[in-house]
Design an enzyme around this catalytic site. Structure first.
Site, short mmCIF file in Angstrom:
data_model
loop_
_atom_site.label_atom_id
_atom_site.label_comp_id
_atom_site.label_asym_id
_atom_site.label_seq_id
_atom_site.Cartn_x
_atom_site.Cartn_y
_atom_site.Cartn_z
N HIS A 10 0.82 -1.21 0.00
CA HIS A 10 0.00 0.00 0.00
C HIS A 10 0.86 1.26 0.00
CE1 HIS A 10 -3.78 -2.27 1.43
NE2 HIS A 10 -3.81 -2.08 0.15
N CYS A 36 -0.30 -7.95 -20.24
CA CYS A 36 -0.79 -7.24 -19.06
C CYS A 36 0.09 -7.50 -17.83
CB CYS A 36 -2.24 -7.62 -18.75
SG CYS A 36 -2.48 -9.35 -18.33
#
Length: 556
Positions: A186, A481
């Site tokens: 995060h 991707c």
């Protein structure tokens, strides 16, 4: 100057005095007991937990965007019924509330740490919730950051909690440096969202003394202590020059001679949309729907899924939105599914499309929700399945998509067997999307979570480039991707191998757009040929760059 190195996860350069964030909530003493009223003690803990959860949610609403989702997930951690039950059991045995919280959270922490991958990178989030609850119970201030800084500072920590970083701005913090963390931590996610330079996995970072002048390069991973004025000026000037080059590259992705390359964004939910749109994403190349399902005791309803999918589809009218159906298993277990037989090696077990073979109703529900979400929108919805190995699996998934009313069904190419028989899969699928991270893991039998085997995860490995070339040669549109597409030099090579589209984290889009705009398709093909002719990743990278002179403009 002394230089530390780590992994650059948010580009740019930042300079300022170090502020070292240390945990200042003491561990409750082992063996501490409550006063004999277990019911009252449980109530005291529950009230503290609820105050912490509410504060996290309030911070998330204030911050908005992806930080809201991150802090909402932390609030769910705080309210986790399993943790509450374990705390209550400890209190019933006489343990004080503070110590019960500490012990229960530490047990759960150990479980997460052993899981590796995405779940392991949630350890810092759990530690933060634990410390905030204990601080509430002890009447101490919550862990936090300086509120009266006179100039932007470089925030240094062992790891950072999203509650601390979510409300920061570029005017307050010049850069982040952490000893732990990775590209999906995060700290990295929020740093990129803020546009703040960040370096993670920087060994020795916490020995930096408060107030030490620090220069951080979030592109290269350099952390310089007490740099000279000339070094600071040069680094900041270079960052500004790069930014100027990036902003000059606009419009759809294309090579210098006009060969189109769709540049798409990887997203985990609606919270990622604003950044993707602002950086010129031409659509979504990977919508990771598993984030709707993780950390839940009960799966999301079709209505909840439909709302989340529709928000992403409506953000890209007339553009492709490629949705990967639930990719569970391995490092992404789902608590609401019945446990399958114990798997000694989960990465080689039931994951991806194999889970759907067992829990077909989960897939059918997701496909129905996607079909309804697309109704009335102008986006070009494409749906793909992860971990497809054979043409039979591709056909099975395509039939399920057609039955749900979804016209475009593709497959992820993450297993060497699929790349080797790409022609057979192309007869069943409408498009391919190459996941370079897992393709490398399975090609080299090297666990992608194991640091000692990092060299085998290098997308420049010539063998991996061979598998990409074989896949791109099949007669269907083919995109990438995986993380490889976010490397500007590798992006040029992938285009040279025949890839039609590239999907990446939004911050990388301007860099890749600028790199492609500086090279012709012929140069990209020459770079790809040179890289495949090499024998090591290092040689492949160097050989490719000889054919990509425009990278010098980006200081890459």
């Amino acid at each position: 100057m002394e230089v530390l190195t780590g992994a650059g996860v948010s580009p740019g350069a930042g300079y300022g005095p170090a502020y070292l964030l240390r945990a200042d909530v003491p561990e409750p003493a082992a063996g501490s007991r409550h006063g004999g009223d277990p019911v009252g003690e449980v109530a005291r803990v529950e009230a503290a937990v609820e105050r912490v959860a509410a504060d996290l949610e309030e911070r998330g609403e204030t911050a908005g965007g992806e930080a809201r989702d991150v802090l909402g997930a932390q609030a769910l951690m705080a309210r986790d019924p399993a943790l509450a039950s374990e705390v209550a059991d400890l209190i019933a045995a006489g343990t004080s509330g503070e110590r019960a919280v500490y012990e229960a959270f530490m047990r759960y922490r150990d479980t997460l740490a052993q899981a590796a991958g995405y779940l392991a990178e949630r350890v810092a989030d759990l530690d933060d919730v634990r410390d905030r609850v204990i601080a509430e119970l002890l009447g101490l201030p919550s862990p936090g950051l300086p509120g009266d800084a006179s100039e932007p500072y470089v925030l240094v920590a062992r790891d950072l909690a999203p509650a601390d970083t979510a409300l920061l701005t570029k005017e307050v913090v010049a850069a982040f440096v952490t000893e732990q963390g990775g590209p999906t931590s995060h700290t990295a996610i929020i740093a990129r969202a803020l546009g703040v330079p960040a370096v993670v996995a920087c060994a020795g970072a916490t020995i930096i003394v408060n107030g030490t002048p620090v220069l951080v390069d979030g592109t290269t991973g350099m952390v310089a202590l007490v740099p000279s004025e000339e070094e600071v000026s040069a680094a900041l000037r270079s960052a500004r020059d790069r930014e100027s080059v990036l902003t000059s590259a606009t419009g759809p992705g294309a090579t210098a001679d006009g060969h189109p390359v769709a540049l798409l964004a990887n997203v985990g939910g609606p919270g990622d949309l604003a950044d993707a749109v602002s950086r010129g994403a031409e659509g979504v190349g990977l919508y990771r729907t598993e984030f709707l399902f993780l950390d839940r005791g009960q799966g999301p309803s079709e209505e909840e899924q439909e709302a989340a999918y529709r928000e992403v589809l409506e953000a890209f009218p007339g553009r492709p939105v490629v949705v990967r159906v639930l990719d569970s298993g391995a490092d992404k277990p789902l608590g609401f599914l019945p446990p399958t037989a114990e798997q000694p090696n989960p990465a080689l077990g039931e994951r991806g499309i194999r889970v759907f073979r067992t829990f077909t109703d989960v897939m059918v529900g997701q496909l129905r929700a996607l079909a309804r979400a697309a109704e009335g929108t102008e986006a070009r919805l494409q749906v793909m399945a992860p971990m497809v190995a054979t043409a039979a699996e591709a056909r099975w998934f395509a039939d399920a998509c057609r039955a749900a009313g979804l016209p475009s069904a593709g497959v992820m190419i993450e297993i060497p067997a699929a790349a080797l028989r790409a022609g057979e899969l192309a007869a069943e699928a409408d498009f391919f999307s190459i996941g370079t991270n897992d393709l490398a893991q399975y090609a080299f039998a090297a666990d992608r979570q194991l640091g000692a085997l990092t060299e085998f995860q290098d997308p420049w490995q010539p063998v991996l480039l061979d598998l990409v070339a074989m896949t791109a040669a099949a007669d269907v549109p083919c995109g990438v991707c995986g993380e490889a597409g976010s490397d500007p030099a590798m992006a040029c090579v992938l285009v040279g191998l025949g890839v039609d589209s590239l999907s990446m984290g939004a911050p990388a889009l301007p860099w890749v757009r600028a790199a492609l705009a500086r090279h012709t398709l012929a140069q990209c093909r020459a770079a790809a040929t040179a890289a495949r002719a090499a024998t090591t990743a290092e040689e492949a990278r160097a050989a490719a760059r000889e054919h990509l002179p425009g990278l010098a403009d980006l200081a890459l």
